[in-house]
Design a protein around this motif. Structure first.
Motif, PDB file in Angstrom:
ATOM      1  N   SER A   3       0.847  -1.205   0.000  1.00  0.00           N
ATOM      2  CA  SER A   3       0.000   0.000   0.000  1.00  0.00           C
ATOM      3  C   SER A   3       0.875   1.246   0.000  1.00  0.00           C
ATOM      4  O   SER A   3       1.965   1.260   0.580  1.00  0.00           O
ATOM      5  CB  SER A   3      -0.930   0.014   1.222  1.00  0.00           C
ATOM      6  N   SER A   4       0.393   2.299  -0.643  1.00  0.00           N
ATOM      7  CA  SER A   4       1.061   3.611  -0.658  1.00  0.00           C
ATOM      8  C   SER A   4      -0.018   4.685  -0.603  1.00  0.00           C
ATOM      9  O   SER A   4      -1.083   4.542  -1.214  1.00  0.00           O
ATOM     10  CB  SER A   4       1.928   3.781  -1.901  1.00  0.00           C
ATOM     11  N   SER A   5       0.268   5.754   0.138  1.00  0.00           N
ATOM     12  CA  SER A   5      -0.693   6.855   0.260  1.00  0.00           C
ATOM     13  C   SER A   5       0.045   8.179   0.295  1.00  0.00           C
ATOM     14  O   SER A   5       1.172   8.264   0.808  1.00  0.00           O
ATOM     15  CB  SER A   5      -1.566   6.681   1.513  1.00  0.00           C
ATOM     16  N   LYS A   6      -0.608   9.231  -0.239  1.00  0.00           N
ATOM     17  CA  LYS A   6      -0.062  10.597  -0.241  1.00  0.00           C
ATOM     18  C   LYS A   6      -1.170  11.528   0.221  1.00  0.00           C
ATOM     19  O   LYS A   6      -2.286  11.487  -0.296  1.00  0.00           O
ATOM     20  CB  LYS A   6       0.431  10.996  -1.621  1.00  0.00           C
ATOM     21  N   VAL A   7      -0.841  12.356   1.217  1.00  0.00           N
ATOM     22  CA  VAL A   7      -1.817  13.267   1.807  1.00  0.00           C
ATOM     23  C   VAL A   7      -1.312  14.702   1.638  1.00  0.00           C
ATOM     24  O   VAL A   7      -0.177  15.020   2.018  1.00  0.00           O
ATOM     25  CB  VAL A   7      -2.060  12.962   3.296  1.00  0.00           C
ATOM     26  N   VAL A   8      -2.139  15.546   1.047  1.00  0.00           N
ATOM     27  CA  VAL A   8      -1.820  16.984   0.884  1.00  0.00           C
ATOM     28  C   VAL A   8      -2.863  17.784   1.661  1.00  0.00           C
ATOM     29  O   VAL A   8      -4.067  17.625   1.451  1.00  0.00           O
ATOM     30  CB  VAL A   8      -1.804  17.414  -0.588  1.00  0.00           C
ATOM     31  N   THR A   9      -2.399  18.645   2.575  1.00  0.00           N
ATOM     32  CA  THR A   9      -3.286  19.451   3.414  1.00  0.00           C
ATOM     33  C   THR A   9      -3.198  20.916   2.997  1.00  0.00           C
ATOM     34  O   THR A   9      -2.093  21.464   2.857  1.00  0.00           O
ATOM     35  CB  THR A   9      -2.915  19.325   4.897  1.00  0.00           C
ATOM     36  N   VAL A  10      -4.345  21.552   2.763  1.00  0.00           N
ATOM     37  CA  VAL A  10      -4.395  22.979   2.447  1.00  0.00           C
ATOM     38  C   VAL A  10      -5.363  23.641   3.419  1.00  0.00           C
ATOM     39  O   VAL A  10      -6.286  23.012   3.918  1.00  0.00           O
ATOM     40  CB  VAL A  10      -4.837  23.242   0.998  1.00  0.00           C
ATOM     41  N   LEU A  11      -5.126  24.937   3.700  1.00  0.00           N
ATOM     42  CA  LEU A  11      -5.960  25.709   4.611  1.00  0.00           C
ATOM     43  C   LEU A  11      -6.427  26.980   3.910  1.00  0.00           C
ATOM     44  O   LEU A  11      -5.627  27.685   3.285  1.00  0.00           O
ATOM     45  CB  LEU A  11      -5.201  26.111   5.887  1.00  0.00           C
ATOM     46  N   PHE A  12      -7.719  27.246   3.991  1.00  0.00           N
ATOM     47  CA  PHE A  12      -8.297  28.509   3.543  1.00  0.00           C
ATOM     48  C   PHE A  12      -8.685  29.295   4.800  1.00  0.00           C
ATOM     49  O   PHE A  12      -9.451  28.807   5.633  1.00  0.00           O
ATOM     50  CB  PHE A  12      -9.524  28.280   2.667  1.00  0.00           C
ATOM     51  N   ILE A  13      -8.151  30.529   4.947  1.00  0.00           N
ATOM     52  CA  ILE A  13      -8.397  31.347   6.139  1.00  0.00           C
ATOM     53  C   ILE A  13      -9.025  32.665   5.698  1.00  0.00           C
ATOM     54  O   ILE A  13      -8.468  33.387   4.869  1.00  0.00           O
ATOM     55  CB  ILE A  13      -7.102  31.600   6.930  1.00  0.00           C
ATOM     56  N   LYS A  14     -10.182  32.965   6.280  1.00  0.00           N
ATOM     57  CA  LYS A  14     -10.880  34.220   5.998  1.00  0.00           C
ATOM     58  C   LYS A  14     -11.086  34.963   7.308  1.00  0.00           C
ATOM     59  O   LYS A  14     -11.595  34.406   8.280  1.00  0.00           O
ATOM     60  CB  LYS A  14     -12.235  33.937   5.347  1.00  0.00           C
ATOM     61  N   SER A  15     -10.666  36.227   7.350  1.00  0.00           N
ATOM     62  CA  SER A  15     -10.804  37.055   8.559  1.00  0.00           C
ATOM     63  C   SER A  15     -11.761  38.212   8.269  1.00  0.00           C
ATOM     64  O   SER A  15     -11.660  38.868   7.232  1.00  0.00           O
ATOM     65  CB  SER A  15      -9.449  37.599   9.007  1.00  0.00           C
ATOM     66  N   THR A  16     -12.682  38.449   9.201  1.00  0.00           N
ATOM     67  CA  THR A  16     -13.680  39.510   9.059  1.00  0.00           C
ATOM     68  C   THR A  16     -13.688  40.348  10.330  1.00  0.00           C
ATOM     69  O   THR A  16     -13.821  39.809  11.438  1.00  0.00           O
ATOM     70  CB  THR A  16     -15.077  38.931   8.821  1.00  0.00           C
ATOM     71  N   ILE A  17     -13.545  41.673  10.192  1.00  0.00           N
ATOM     72  CA  ILE A  17     -13.553  42.577  11.345  1.00  0.00           C
ATOM     73  C   ILE A  17     -15.002  42.860  11.730  1.00  0.00           C
ATOM     74  O   ILE A  17     -15.811  43.281  10.898  1.00  0.00           O
ATOM     75  CB  ILE A  17     -12.823  43.886  11.020  1.00  0.00           C
TER      76      ILE A  17
END
Length: 623
Positions: A607-621
């Motif tokens: 077995s072989s696996s590849k994991v890619v993690t991305v983050l979307f960050i939205k800031s609102t005042i």
């Protein structure tokens, strides 16, 4: 010169007319004499038989010698040379000093050159050493506005050239250019006044002409270079103080400013110290605050009377309650500088979020202004974090397995992969069919025998999404943590020896291990609605779970960054990639390692696996 020639000709005619009856005037004289004018004329009178009377004032010496000249010519010459006047009474000749009658005549009235434009209310003046009284009279006549000159300025002469200036401006500049001041009364009279003691004209900070008072303290020590200038003026209906002082006693500045503004005050302690100060157009309270800043003195107003003295004196202490609207009192008190707190007692009233201050009014005002600047609305930032895991895995399982088991039925899958189990009945049928086509009898298997044929390949693509929403105050850190916890066993053996035998005690301790996805975000809001985000990301995961109780292996990824975005902008942080590979196999000893035979006498998994993690960050005042 023409007047002089006419006067001499008139004397000549008088003597010529008298010579008809007095022949001695035409007789020639030969006279040598050094003496006074009286002696000289008396000699001519005796020589020619003339009646001459000389004014006693004519006693100056003469030194003239005449030969073969008539007496008439000598008298005319002396009248011209020494400015004499000759009067004839009968045959008597009376000689006196000449007095010009023009000096007793009144000088002609000089015309004042001034004009006034009623439509534009402008005044033009061309003055050259003219009487201020005459100028005021002329301005009043042509403008219809009352201009008054006091007795002290009746003899004042003025000069000025002003072309078509507004009336009040022209009058003011006329006074300024001639070192006097002009005051307009409430009943619209314009009064010229002389400068008072220690007053001077100057150009103030508004570029207007004004009057200020300068003085030196009367009780200054000998040799002291202290000097003071304190004066006041009206600005927008309010009387303000301006001061220019060098090494001047504070008490003198207080008294002079109070006198200028007509302020009632009472001093309760000795005010010591000197100051250098230069201010323009400040209120009385501001002026006292500047004088007492950094000293032990303060002031307080009660019923229009200013109480001045040491801060600790009863009656000069005061208290103030400051109710905070947007901040907590515990954070604000810590921000007040320690120097400002000296001499001030600060109490916290948490139930009402209020500060109670007691002490000097000047210090309380200073702290109050500072606290009000801090008591502003703190922005709240809403942070939305979207996490996506792109997981791509592939596993392969192949091999043949056989054994004995109860209740085995023939069945399984052929597509999309082979995972088929043959029961004993199916295997015996297969062996019998083979025996029909060959001369070899393979026999039969036991009733509980089975064979499993496996050839599978699996591909997985899994997206895991999480959308938490965090809210935090400006400057505070928001933390998100998602993960799991495992325990592994630590066994400790303790040996207790004794004389006869040794005893061993085994102790098991289960130690936790965590694998988390944690995100720390610290927002800082700037004035232009931009947010600076300090971001820390820590990703850890278990790569496998051991069955022997050993610590599980982990993969760890970290990154930290700082960036600035606008409110409601979304940013992408990604590229954190993890690759995991796992392979294993089982089979008959030795035979499972022989090529080709290993597929019959063994099974393989990979077995072989590849994991890619991305983050979307939205800031609102959020305000």
């Amino acid at each position: 010169m023409a007047q002089q020639n006419g006067r001499i000709q008139a004397i000549q005619k008088k003597l010529d007319s008298l010579s008809r009856s007095v022949p001695g005037l035409n007789q020639k004289v030969q006279l040598f004499l050094n003496g006074s004018l009286q002696q000289y004329l008396m000699g001519i009178s005796s020589a020619n038989g003339l009646s001459i009377s000389v004014d006693p004032k004519l006693s100056f010496p003469v030194n003239d010698n005449f030969t073969d000249v008539t007496a008439t010519n000598i008298l005319v010459f002396l009248a011209q040379k020494y400015n004499l006047d000759i009067a004839i009474t009968g045959s008597i000749i009376y000689i006196t000093p000449y007095i010009d009658p023009a000096q007793f005549a009144k000088p002609p009235v000089k015309e004042i050159i001034a004009s006034y434009n009623h439509a534009e209310n402008t005044l033009s003046l061309t003055l050259d050493n003219d009487s201020l009284t005459s100028v005021a009279r002329k301005i009043t006549q042509i403008s219809g506005k009352n201009v008054v000159v006091p007795n002290s300025l009746q003899s004042k002469r003025v000069s000025a050239f002003i072309a078509a200036a507004p009336f009040e401006t022209a009058i003011d500049k006329l006074a300024f250019s001639n070192e006097i001041k002009m005051v307009k009364t409430n009943d619209n009279f314009y009064l010229f006044q002389p400068l008072g003691e220690n007053e001077e004209l100057y150009i103030n900070g508004d570029k207007n002409t004004s009057v200020r008072r300068t003085f030196k303290p009367a009780n200054s020590n000998t040799g002291s270079n202290g000097s003071t200038g304190v004066f006041s003026k009206m600005v927008n209906g309010q009387k303000l103080i301006s001061a220019d002082a060098v090494n001047s006693p504070i008490i003198n500045l207080v008294k002079q400013a109070s006198q200028e503004l007509g302020i009632n005050y009472s001093i309760y302690s000795d005010i010591k110290g000197t100051i250098d100060i230069h201010v323009n157009d400040v209120s009385y309270d501001q002026f006292l605050t500047l004088l007492f800043k950094g000293t032990d003195y303060t002031f307080q107003e009660e019923d229009g009377i200013y109480l001045i003295g040491d801060r600790k004196i009863e009656g000069l202490r005061t208290f103030k309650s400051i109710h905070l609207q947007n901040r907590a009192i515990d954070t604000v008190v810590a921000m007040i500088p320690a120097e400002w707190k000296k001499g001030i007692e600060i109490k916290e009233f948490r139930e009402q979020n209020t500060l109670l201050l007691s002490g000097s009014s000047a210090q309380i005002r200073e702290i109050e202004n500072f606290v009000k600047q801090l008591d502003v609305l703190v922005p709240v930032v809403l942070i939305e974090v979207t996490m996506i895991d792109f997981r791509k895995s592939r596993s392969i399982a192949t091999g043949i397995s056989a054994g004995v088991a109860d209740s085995i039925k023939t069945g399984g899958t052929v597509l999309p992969g082979v995972d088929f189990t043959f029961s004993a009945t199916s295997v015996n049928s297969f062996l019998s069919s083979i025996s029909k086509f060959t001369s070899v009898n393979l026999g039969h298997v036991v009733p509980n025998f089975y064979v499993r044929l496996q050839a599978l390949e699996t591909n997985n693509n899994v997206d895991i999404r999480s959308v938490p929403k965090l809210t935090t105050m400006n400057g505070h850190t928001a933390t998100l943590s998602i993960g799991s916890k495992l325990y592994y066993k630590n066994t400790t053996q303790n040996l207790y020896p004794s004389a006869t035998t040794s005893a061993s005690v085994f102790t098991n301790v289960y130690t936790p291990v965590e694998a988390n996805l944690s995100v720390d975000i610290k927002p800082l809001v700037s004035g232009d609605d931009q947010v600076t985000l300090g971001i820390k990301v820590n990703i850890s995961d278990f790569t496998s779970v051991p069955t022997d109780g050993s610590p599980p292996p982990q993969s760890i990824s970290k990154f930290e960054t700082s960036l600035r975005v606008h409110s409601e902008d979304t940013i992408l942080l990604g590229g954190i990639e993890r690759t995991e590979n796992d392979s294993g196999g089982s089979g008959f000893p030795i035979l499972s390692r022989i090529p080709i035979l290993k597929w019959i006498f063994g099974s393989r998994t990979k077995s072989s696996s590849k994991v890619v993690t991305v983050l979307f960050i939205k800031s609102t005042i959020m305000r």
